[in-house]
Design an enzyme around this catalytic site. Structure first.
Site, mmCIF file in Angstrom:
data_model
loop_
_atom_site.group_PDB
_atom_site.id
_atom_site.type_symbol
_atom_site.label_atom_id
_atom_site.label_comp_id
_atom_site.label_asym_id
_atom_site.label_seq_id
_atom_site.Cartn_x
_atom_site.Cartn_y
_atom_site.Cartn_z
ATOM 1 N N ALA A 135 -6.733 -1.565 8.993
ATOM 2 C CA ALA A 135 -5.786 -2.594 8.559
ATOM 3 C C ALA A 135 -4.387 -2.350 9.118
ATOM 4 O O ALA A 135 -3.812 -1.278 8.966
ATOM 5 C CB ALA A 135 -5.726 -2.655 7.038
ATOM 6 N N ALA A 165 5.738 -1.093 -1.924
ATOM 7 C CA ALA A 165 4.280 -1.009 -1.798
ATOM 8 C C ALA A 165 3.860 -0.472 -0.446
ATOM 9 O O ALA A 165 2.816 0.179 -0.319
ATOM 10 C CB ALA A 165 3.644 -2.375 -2.037
ATOM 11 N N ASP A 220 -0.702 2.242 12.655
ATOM 12 C CA ASP A 220 0.452 1.396 12.346
ATOM 13 C C ASP A 220 1.311 1.923 11.212
ATOM 14 O O ASP A 220 2.242 1.245 10.776
ATOM 15 C CB ASP A 220 -0.034 -0.013 11.979
ATOM 16 C CG ASP A 220 -0.717 -0.051 10.619
ATOM 17 O OD1 ASP A 220 -0.211 -0.750 9.722
ATOM 18 O OD2 ASP A 220 -1.758 0.609 10.447
ATOM 19 N N ASP A 229 -6.828 3.206 13.662
ATOM 20 C CA ASP A 229 -6.789 2.839 12.259
ATOM 21 C C ASP A 229 -7.400 1.431 12.132
ATOM 22 O O ASP A 229 -7.684 0.779 13.141
ATOM 23 C CB ASP A 229 -5.337 2.846 11.772
ATOM 24 C CG ASP A 229 -5.184 2.270 10.387
ATOM 25 O OD1 ASP A 229 -5.888 2.731 9.476
ATOM 26 O OD2 ASP A 229 -4.380 1.336 10.214
ATOM 27 N N ARG A 244 -5.671 10.929 5.094
ATOM 28 C CA ARG A 244 -4.405 11.222 5.755
ATOM 29 C C ARG A 244 -3.392 11.804 4.766
ATOM 30 O O ARG A 244 -3.434 11.466 3.597
ATOM 31 C CB ARG A 244 -3.825 9.919 6.349
ATOM 32 C CG ARG A 244 -4.742 9.270 7.340
ATOM 33 C CD ARG A 244 -4.243 7.882 7.675
ATOM 34 N NE ARG A 244 -5.185 7.232 8.560
ATOM 35 C CZ ARG A 244 -5.528 5.947 8.475
ATOM 36 N NH1 ARG A 244 -4.996 5.171 7.549
ATOM 37 N NH2 ARG A 244 -6.399 5.435 9.315
ATOM 38 N N HIS A 295 -2.169 6.696 -2.655
ATOM 39 C CA HIS A 295 -1.148 5.660 -2.512
ATOM 40 C C HIS A 295 -0.572 5.299 -3.894
ATOM 41 O O HIS A 295 0.649 5.188 -4.057
ATOM 42 C CB HIS A 295 -1.778 4.424 -1.856
ATOM 43 C CG HIS A 295 -0.802 3.394 -1.387
ATOM 44 N ND1 HIS A 295 -0.877 2.796 -0.156
ATOM 45 C CD2 HIS A 295 0.273 2.833 -1.990
ATOM 46 C CE1 HIS A 295 0.097 1.916 -0.026
ATOM 47 N NE2 HIS A 295 0.809 1.923 -1.132
ATOM 48 N N LYS A 312 -6.289 5.308 -1.018
ATOM 49 C CA LYS A 312 -5.651 4.405 -1.971
ATOM 50 C C LYS A 312 -5.304 5.050 -3.313
ATOM 51 O O LYS A 312 -4.317 4.669 -3.947
ATOM 52 C CB LYS A 312 -6.525 3.164 -2.164
ATOM 53 C CG LYS A 312 -6.767 2.406 -0.859
ATOM 54 C CD LYS A 312 -5.477 2.218 -0.058
ATOM 55 C CE LYS A 312 -5.733 1.670 1.338
ATOM 56 N NZ LYS A 312 -4.574 1.838 2.228
ATOM 57 N N MET A 314 1.780 3.475 2.773
ATOM 58 C CA MET A 314 0.639 2.816 3.412
ATOM 59 C C MET A 314 -0.027 3.735 4.434
ATOM 60 O O MET A 314 0.638 4.445 5.185
ATOM 61 C CB MET A 314 1.081 1.520 4.086
ATOM 62 C CG MET A 314 -0.060 0.534 4.328
ATOM 63 S SD MET A 314 -0.757 -0.126 2.785
ATOM 64 C CE MET A 314 0.425 -1.416 2.383
#
Length: 271
Positions: free
Chosen positions: A16, A47, A188, A14, A162, A58, A55, A51
């Site tokens: 970030a 938030a 992560d 991944d 994802r 998200h 986005k 993750m």
């Protein structure tokens, strides 16, 4: 001796929170800002819940959170809808793009780990929750600081992000890697873990620097030994709960883990 045809040949990282942007703060700030401006302020913890997803997805998942849904209904006198998703996403993009260049520093140990993995003969792929337009900022800036994978796939290249496995499959296609059991996906977030499991590859969670841990480099370094152990244990449990095959404390442990997986694969082959 391990059969060369039955070895891990690729790691898909991944971005970030895994290889750049310790703690995954770039999207966090942008999401908090756009929801606050919409009159439905969210916490950092909220938030971070979705993750790793594309986005726009998200944004949608944040609106589904019970507290956020209630705030939105109170503010607008109605339930949120897909037009609201698009409006919030349209605000999120410039908010993120305006600061993204400041969050491209490789996480400590990434550059050295990738050098070691390549020395072992592995190819380096990557997937992300960012769009290609966003990665056009991140990837060159990371490369200038020493980190450049062999392949990068964003959700808009495959049509689904994802937890769908397609970005991993596109990396495998680009890099000529097969079968999935020769691939490790390292990330992560829980979405990263699920992406790896859905692709049938080895799915690995990395704690230090992660969005799941949610600490800056300075905050992480300031933890006492007891605090560190407790916080890391909580994240480890969440990764395993999402289906992780392995969880490591930091990215520098990955080469040894690859060797461990190779031994497992060799043992399975000789049974």
């Amino acid at each position: 001796m391990i059969n060369n045809e039955n070895r891990v040949s690729c790691v898909v990282f991944d971005w970030a929170g895994t290889t750049v942007d310790f703690g995954c703060f770039a999207p966090l700030g942008a999401f908090m800002r756009v929801f606050e401006e919409a009159g439905a302020a969210i916490t950092a913890e909220e938030a971070r819940v979705p993750m790793g997803l594309p986005k726009r997805d998200h944004v949608r998942e944040l609106l589904k959170l019970p507290r956020v849904s209630a705030l939105f209904a109170e503010k607008y006198g109605r339930a949120w809808n897909e037009e609201d998703v698009e409006r919030l996403y349209a605000g999120f993009v410039p908010a993120l793009m305006s600061t993204l260049k400041d969050y491209c520093e490789p996480i400590p140990g990434v550059v050295e780990t990738v050098v070691e993995l390549r020395r072992m003969g592995l190819k380096i792929g990557s997937t992300t929750g960012y769009t290609q337009e966003m990665m056009d900022i991140v990837a060159p800036a990371a490369a200038a600081r020493g980190y450049a994978p062999d392949s990068l796939v964003a959700p808009d290249e495959t049509g689904a992000g994802r937890p769908a496995p397609y970005m991993i499959f596109r990396n495998m296609e680009k890099l000529g890697v097969c079968p999935p059991s020769n691939v490790v996906k390292a990330g992560d977030t829980l979405a990263d873990i699920r992406e790896g499991k859905n692709a049938g590859v080895w799915s690995v969670g990395i704690i230090e620097g992660s969005s799941e841990l949610g600490l800056s480099r300075e905050e992480c370094a300031a933890l006492s030994a007891a605090e560190r152990a407790g916080r890391f244990a909580e994240v480890r449990d969440r990764f395993y709960g999402a289906g992780a095959d392995f969880v490591i404390d930091r990215i520098t442990e990955l080469p040894k883990l690859v060797e461990q997986i190779n031994k497992l694969k060799s043992h399975q082959e000789t049974k």
